[in-house]
Design an enzyme around this catalytic site. Structure first.
Site, PDB file in Angstrom:
ATOM      1  N   GLY A  11       0.813  -1.220   0.000  1.00 33.99           N
ATOM      2  CA  GLY A  11       0.000   0.000   0.000  1.00 33.99           C
ATOM      3  C   GLY A  11       0.840   1.261   0.000  1.00 33.99           C
ATOM      4  O   GLY A  11       0.623   2.186   0.787  1.00 33.99           O
ATOM      5  N   SER A  13       1.103   3.497  -2.441  1.00 33.37           N
ATOM      6  CA  SER A  13       0.685   4.523  -3.404  1.00 33.37           C
ATOM      7  C   SER A  13       0.482   5.875  -2.740  1.00 33.37           C
ATOM      8  O   SER A  13       0.759   6.911  -3.338  1.00 33.37           O
ATOM      9  CB  SER A  13      -0.606   4.087  -4.108  1.00 33.37           C
ATOM     10  N   GLY A  15      -0.392   8.025   1.420  1.00 39.35           N
ATOM     11  CA  GLY A  15      -0.456   7.954   2.879  1.00 39.35           C
ATOM     12  C   GLY A  15       0.806   7.438   3.548  1.00 39.35           C
ATOM     13  O   GLY A  15       1.925   7.760   3.153  1.00 39.35           O
ATOM     14  N   SER A 144      -1.287  -1.711  12.485  1.00 35.91           N
ATOM     15  CA  SER A 144      -2.614  -1.920  13.064  1.00 35.91           C
ATOM     16  C   SER A 144      -3.250  -0.546  13.235  1.00 35.91           C
ATOM     17  O   SER A 144      -3.296   0.264  12.311  1.00 35.91           O
ATOM     18  CB  SER A 144      -2.458  -2.687  14.381  1.00 35.91           C
ATOM     19  N   TYR A 158     -13.999  -2.401  11.098  1.00 34.80           N
ATOM     20  CA  TYR A 158     -12.598  -1.956  11.004  1.00 34.80           C
ATOM     21  C   TYR A 158     -11.837  -2.424  12.250  1.00 34.80           C
ATOM     22  O   TYR A 158     -10.742  -2.993  12.148  1.00 34.80           O
ATOM     23  CB  TYR A 158     -12.542  -0.429  10.874  1.00 34.80           C
ATOM     24  N   LYS A 162      -8.568  -5.073  12.635  1.00 42.50           N
ATOM     25  CA  LYS A 162      -7.289  -4.740  13.285  1.00 42.50           C
ATOM     26  C   LYS A 162      -7.069  -5.595  14.538  1.00 42.50           C
ATOM     27  O   LYS A 162      -5.929  -5.945  14.854  1.00 42.50           O
ATOM     28  CB  LYS A 162      -7.235  -3.242  13.607  1.00 42.50           C
ATOM     29  N   THR A 193      -3.929  11.488   6.391  1.00 46.41           N
ATOM     30  CA  THR A 193      -3.564  10.770   5.161  1.00 46.41           C
ATOM     31  C   THR A 193      -4.843  10.724   4.317  1.00 46.41           C
ATOM     32  O   THR A 193      -5.918  11.110   4.816  1.00 46.41           O
ATOM     33  CB  THR A 193      -3.133   9.307   5.447  1.00 46.41           C
TER      34      THR A 193
HETATM   35  N1  LIG Z   1      -4.328   7.483   8.805  1.00 49.65           N
HETATM   36  C1  LIG Z   1      -4.732   7.065   9.990  1.00 49.65           C
HETATM   37  O1  LIG Z   1      -5.244   7.835  10.820  1.00 49.65           O
HETATM   38  C2  LIG Z   1      -4.536   5.623  10.364  1.00 49.65           C
HETATM   39  C3  LIG Z   1      -4.602   5.306  11.722  1.00 49.65           C
HETATM   40  C4  LIG Z   1      -4.390   3.986  12.101  1.00 49.65           C
HETATM   41  C5  LIG Z   1      -4.117   3.026  11.150  1.00 49.65           C
HETATM   42  N2  LIG Z   1      -4.074   3.357   9.826  1.00 49.65           N
HETATM   43  C6  LIG Z   1      -3.761   2.292   8.867  1.00 49.65           C
HETATM   44  O2  LIG Z   1      -2.661   2.687   8.072  1.00 49.65           O
HETATM   45  C7  LIG Z   1      -2.674   1.964   6.845  1.00 49.65           C
HETATM   46  C8  LIG Z   1      -2.420   2.925   5.704  1.00 49.65           C
HETATM   47  O3  LIG Z   1      -3.492   3.846   5.632  1.00 49.65           O
HETATM   48  P1  LIG Z   1      -3.284   5.390   5.299  1.00 49.65           P
HETATM   49  O4  LIG Z   1      -3.774   6.153   6.462  1.00 49.65           O
HETATM   50  O5  LIG Z   1      -1.939   5.645   4.778  1.00 49.65           O
HETATM   51  O6  LIG Z   1      -4.414   5.605   4.162  1.00 49.65           O
HETATM   52  P2  LIG Z   1      -4.329   5.575   2.555  1.00 49.65           P
HETATM   53  O7  LIG Z   1      -3.530   6.735   2.082  1.00 49.65           O
HETATM   54  O8  LIG Z   1      -5.736   5.441   2.099  1.00 49.65           O
HETATM   55  O9  LIG Z   1      -3.496   4.275   2.228  1.00 49.65           O
HETATM   56  C9  LIG Z   1      -4.056   2.998   2.119  1.00 49.65           C
HETATM   57  C10 LIG Z   1      -3.177   2.202   1.185  1.00 49.65           C
HETATM   58  O10 LIG Z   1      -3.655   0.846   1.160  1.00 49.65           O
HETATM   59  C11 LIG Z   1      -3.718   0.471  -0.200  1.00 49.65           C
HETATM   60  N3  LIG Z   1      -4.601  -0.645  -0.465  1.00 49.65           N
HETATM   61  C12 LIG Z   1      -5.920  -0.776  -0.205  1.00 49.65           C
HETATM   62  N4  LIG Z   1      -6.357  -1.984  -0.655  1.00 49.65           N
HETATM   63  C13 LIG Z   1      -5.283  -2.603  -1.189  1.00 49.65           C
HETATM   64  C14 LIG Z   1      -5.071  -3.864  -1.805  1.00 49.65           C
HETATM   65  N5  LIG Z   1      -6.070  -4.743  -1.994  1.00 49.65           N
HETATM   66  N6  LIG Z   1      -3.819  -4.194  -2.224  1.00 49.65           N
HETATM   67  C15 LIG Z   1      -2.796  -3.323  -2.058  1.00 49.65           C
HETATM   68  N7  LIG Z   1      -2.937  -2.111  -1.510  1.00 49.65           N
HETATM   69  C16 LIG Z   1      -4.164  -1.770  -1.074  1.00 49.65           C
HETATM   70  C17 LIG Z   1      -4.144   1.721  -0.926  1.00 49.65           C
HETATM   71  O11 LIG Z   1      -3.893   1.563  -2.310  1.00 49.65           O
HETATM   72  P3  LIG Z   1      -4.794   2.150  -3.512  1.00 49.65           P
HETATM   73  O12 LIG Z   1      -4.185   3.486  -3.812  1.00 49.65           O
HETATM   74  O13 LIG Z   1      -4.587   1.179  -4.624  1.00 49.65           O
HETATM   75  O14 LIG Z   1      -6.205   2.224  -3.022  1.00 49.65           O
HETATM   76  C18 LIG Z   1      -3.241   2.727  -0.243  1.00 49.65           C
HETATM   77  O15 LIG Z   1      -1.937   2.674  -0.793  1.00 49.65           O
HETATM   78  C19 LIG Z   1      -4.023   1.254   6.795  1.00 49.65           C
HETATM   79  O16 LIG Z   1      -3.856  -0.098   7.143  1.00 49.65           O
HETATM   80  C20 LIG Z   1      -4.839   1.975   7.851  1.00 49.65           C
HETATM   81  O17 LIG Z   1      -5.847   1.147   8.408  1.00 49.65           O
HETATM   82  C21 LIG Z   1      -4.276   4.637   9.419  1.00 49.65           C
END
Ligand SMILES: NC(=O)c1ccc[n+]([C@@H]2O[C@H](COP(=O)([O-])OP(=O)(O)OC[C@H]3O[C@@H](n4cnc5c(N)ncnc54)[C@H](OP(=O)(O)O)[C@@H]3O)[C@@H](O)[C@H]2O)c1
Length: 298
Positions: A11, A13, A15, A144, A158, A162, A193
């Site tokens: 993932g 791409s 964030g 997580s 969700y 996790k 993000t």
């Molecule tokens: N931001 C927060 O506040 C927060 C807090 C706690 C945990 N997290 C966790 O952090 C992780 C990253 O999230 P983020 O905040 O950086 O948001 P994000 O920018 O939406 O990033 C999510 C990433 O996961 C990828 N993805 C989704 N489905 C996929 C698949 N089937 N195969 C490969 N890649 C896939 C997306 O790719 P595409 O571009 O192809 O959709 C994107 O690169 C997630 O697991 C999220 O639950 C985030």
């Protein structure tokens, strides 16, 4: 082990994944920045990552990986091994947020979420572990969430994804310690993000409409999360510190958050109870990991 590590990130791409890629590569680690469909839906993101790598001579390789597809995961891991012969760290980061009343989430939505946020890591770990076991070293990192330890209404699926990830990652940590492989869990709080824009809403509007005032909870939760979100670079800096922590000295859990709502208290208590459980089952000698530190903040 060479202090410069080969790191595979899912993932990448946008964030966190994108920030981890740049942060680790700037410190000389070789990064396999995997993403879905880099020639199509992520063409712009892939091009930006490649341009950055070229411009600043960073050791970044963009690879295609959809974590819901066994063959796609296998191809990316094989390509990374073909390139540098090892994977020192696998960062299971791909995931998304599903928001809405539990009853309004369809079974198809629930399955897709689990397939990405939980089984995605199962696929990646199964693909990299034979190489890590051959190396006698490696780190499985699991992104997580605070929501992997506490529960918010209208985030039940969700949280479940996790919580599942946390359970598996902890079991791996016990099972793999004797082979020199560490399993670590990073629990970010809310960070800025694209995650909020990428949120999937529960699809069954007819059910949602029967909930009266409770149907306003998702908007309230999502508004509170996005309005208090911190700078995501904090998480990337924490991930860098974790992977540069010597083998055997890493903690099991790292809570990284703009707000302290007491998650480390849960983690500390869980560690104490786990220690007693493992002792009660006569498993302490098998899980030498427990001799080290198991929880804390970075
Ligand atoms: N931001 C927060 O506040 C927060 C807090 C706690 C945990 N997290 C966790 O952090 C992780 C990253 O999230 P983020 O905040 O950086 O948001 P994000 O920018 O939406 O990033 C999510 C990433 O996961 C990828 N993805 C989704 N489905 C996929 C698949 N089937 N195969 C490969 N890649 C896939 C997306 O790719 P595409 O571009 O192809 O959709 C994107 O690169 C997630 O697991 C999220 O639950 C985030």
């Amino acid at each position: 082990m060479n202090s410069k590590q080969a790191v595979l990130i899912t993932g990448s791409s946008t964030g966190f994944g994108r920030l981890f890629t740049e942060t680790l590569a700037r410190k000389g680690h070789t990064v396999f920045a995997t993403m879905r469909d880099p020639g199509g839906r992520n063409a712009k993101n892939a091009a930006e990552v490649r341009t950055l790598a070229e411009k600043d001579s960073l050791p970044i390789h963009v690879l295609e990986m959809d974590v819901t597809d066994d063959a796609s995961v296998g191809r990316a891991v094989d390509a990374a091994i073909a390139k540098v012969g090892r994977i020192d760290v696998a960062i299971n980061n791909a995931g998304y947020y599903l928001s809405g009343l539990g009853e309004a989430v369809t079974t198809e939505q629930a399955q897709r979420l689990m397939d990405t946020n939980f089984i995605g890591s199962v696929r990646v770990n199964r693909a990299v572990l034979p190489y890590m076991r051959r190396q006698g070293s490696g780190v499985l990192m699991h992104i997580s969430s605070g929501a992997g330890r506490v529960v918010l209404p209208c985030a039940g699926f969700y949280c479940a994804s996790k919580f599942a990830l946390e359970a598996l990652a902890e079991a791996y940590s016990y099972e793999l310690a004797a082979q020199g492989i560490e399993s670590v869990i990073v629990e970010p709080g809310q960070y800025e993000t694209p995650v909020f824009g990428n949120t999937v809403m529960a699809a069954d509007q007819a059910r949602t409409d029967t909930y009266g005032a409770a149907k306003e909870i998702p908007a309230k939760v999502n508004g509170a999360l996005s309005s208090t979100a911190g700078n995501a670079q904090e998480v990337a800096d924490a991930v860098l510190r974790i992977i540069e922590t010597p083998a055997g000295e890493k903690q099991l859990r790292y809570f990284v958050s703009p707000q302290d709502f007491g998650l480390n208290e849960i983690n500390d208590l869980a560690k104490q109870v786990q220690t007693r459980v493992l002792a009660a089952f006569g498993l302490v000698a098998d899980t030498k990991f427990l001799k080290g530190k198991a929880v804390g903040s970075v």
